[in-house]
Design an enzyme around this catalytic site. Sequence first.
Site, PDB file in Angstrom:
ATOM      1  N   ARG A 237       0.861  -1.179   0.000  1.00 18.10           N
ATOM      2  CA  ARG A 237       0.000   0.000   0.000  1.00 18.10           C
ATOM      3  C   ARG A 237       0.901   1.233   0.000  1.00 18.10           C
ATOM      4  O   ARG A 237       1.947   1.259   0.669  1.00 18.10           O
ATOM      5  CB  ARG A 237      -0.887   0.030   1.252  1.00 18.10           C
ATOM      6  CG  ARG A 237      -2.052  -0.956   1.234  1.00 18.10           C
ATOM      7  CD  ARG A 237      -3.076  -0.608   0.171  1.00 18.10           C
ATOM      8  NE  ARG A 237      -4.255  -1.472   0.194  1.00 18.10           N
ATOM      9  CZ  ARG A 237      -4.402  -2.562  -0.558  1.00 18.10           C
ATOM     10  NH1 ARG A 237      -3.459  -2.935  -1.399  1.00 18.10           N
ATOM     11  NH2 ARG A 237      -5.521  -3.272  -0.488  1.00 18.10           N
ATOM     12  N   GLU A 266      -4.371   7.375  -4.899  1.00 17.04           N
ATOM     13  CA  GLU A 266      -4.636   6.674  -6.160  1.00 17.04           C
ATOM     14  C   GLU A 266      -5.981   7.135  -6.708  1.00 17.04           C
ATOM     15  O   GLU A 266      -6.909   7.324  -5.924  1.00 17.04           O
ATOM     16  CB  GLU A 266      -4.636   5.165  -5.927  1.00 17.04           C
ATOM     17  CG  GLU A 266      -3.259   4.659  -5.478  1.00 17.04           C
ATOM     18  CD  GLU A 266      -3.236   3.177  -5.146  1.00 17.04           C
ATOM     19  OE1 GLU A 266      -4.232   2.473  -5.411  1.00 17.04           O
ATOM     20  OE2 GLU A 266      -2.221   2.727  -4.609  1.00 17.04           O
ATOM     21  N   HIS A 285      -1.846   0.123  -9.656  1.00 14.51           N
ATOM     22  CA  HIS A 285      -2.395  -0.805  -8.649  1.00 14.51           C
ATOM     23  C   HIS A 285      -3.001  -2.028  -9.351  1.00 14.51           C
ATOM     24  O   HIS A 285      -4.194  -2.292  -9.264  1.00 14.51           O
ATOM     25  CB  HIS A 285      -3.446  -0.099  -7.772  1.00 14.51           C
ATOM     26  CG  HIS A 285      -3.683  -0.832  -6.463  1.00 14.51           C
ATOM     27  ND1 HIS A 285      -3.978  -0.208  -5.286  1.00 14.51           N
ATOM     28  CD2 HIS A 285      -3.660  -2.153  -6.169  1.00 14.51           C
ATOM     29  CE1 HIS A 285      -4.133  -1.096  -4.320  1.00 14.51           C
ATOM     30  NE2 HIS A 285      -3.941  -2.292  -4.841  1.00 14.51           N
TER      31      HIS A 285
HETATM   32  C1  DGY Z   1      -5.964  -6.182  -2.705  1.00 17.22           C
HETATM   33  O1  DGY Z   1      -6.581  -7.217  -2.970  1.00 17.22           O
HETATM   34  O2  DGY Z   1      -5.871  -5.743  -1.550  1.00 17.22           O
HETATM   35  C2  DGY Z   1      -5.356  -5.465  -3.846  1.00 17.22           C
HETATM   36  O3  DGY Z   1      -4.376  -4.577  -3.456  1.00 17.22           O
HETATM   37  C3  DGY Z   1      -6.427  -4.744  -4.598  1.00 17.22           C
HETATM   38  O4  DGY Z   1      -6.897  -3.697  -3.792  1.00 17.22           O
END
Ligand code: DGY
Length: 325
Positions: A237, A266, A285
């Site tokens: 993240r 994002e 992402h």
């Molecule tokens: C997750 O599954 O957490 C991925 O990062 C998509 O948000």
Amino acid sequence: MNKQVVLYKKLSPALMTRLQQHCDVTLIESLDADGLMKLRDALSGAHGLLGASLKLDAALLDLAPQLEAIASVSVGVDNYDIDYLTRRRILLSNTPDVLTETTADTGFALILATARRVVELANMVRSGQWHRNIGPAHFGTDVHGKTLGIIGMGRIGEALAQRGHFGFGMPVLYHSQSRKPAVEARFDAQYRSLEALLQEADFICLTLPLTAQTEGLIGAGQFALMRPDSIFINISRGKVVDEAALIDALRHQRIRAAGLDVFEREPLNHDSPLLQLNNVVATPHMGSATHETREAMARCAVENLLAALAGEKPANLVNPAAWQG
Ligand code: DGY
């Protein structure tokens, strides 16, 4: 009477049919201002929610007095206030396992792309700037045999270690909350303190969840420990990293390059300084974004939600304290 489900992510026809066999479904097609208004309206009658990429805070969920379950189409659960959900006995589920391998593939794509300057050199060819054999100014650095440092040895960290150890002959270092003897034995991985890992690894890969403890974990002090030839990869993240400190480290060549799939905000703003830097590979992402994996995640979320609304314990319950059995 059927349970009411609000979907804020489109499902494949097969999964939509499966959900509609058991529930009345309201689909919020997009999360623009209009869609958010519709979502707020639909919350008043909702028993279940299914979707991703939306912060569902208490102010929003207070509009859903009958809510029993949320099925997140993600493994990360940083969009939810788990204490609040647990107090309200709302069952939160996620989609681990099914995205592990795909997300580790993305991690390796970023490792290879940054080390071998794939995007930069491909853009050079595309823009007609390839006039003669490339020389040292365009050379990259090897991946095989280099030291892979993994911060956060969960499922995805393990899948990265597997690729690095068996596929690329990389010595593996890791840092996590606890030692993982099975991982150490399988991948010949060695545990390090965070500081030691940052100093030793050629590739430093973040795979840990965003929590109050990990927010801002990697900042100026941590970049200062990394070697000037190290490459930083983030597939966890954005908020685990102080982005301004990262930009500073890249600008001043305190690290060689960064491969980033996640950002503080994002979508990443098109005028982000990160996009001015040739030694950054930025992706949208997309860790789990393949057709197969996104379908598997959605299927997992649908099954979690159907179980919860049927009074059964969902397979991937995040807040067991909310379960009353
Ligand atoms: C997750 O599954 O957490 C991925 O990062 C998509 O948000």
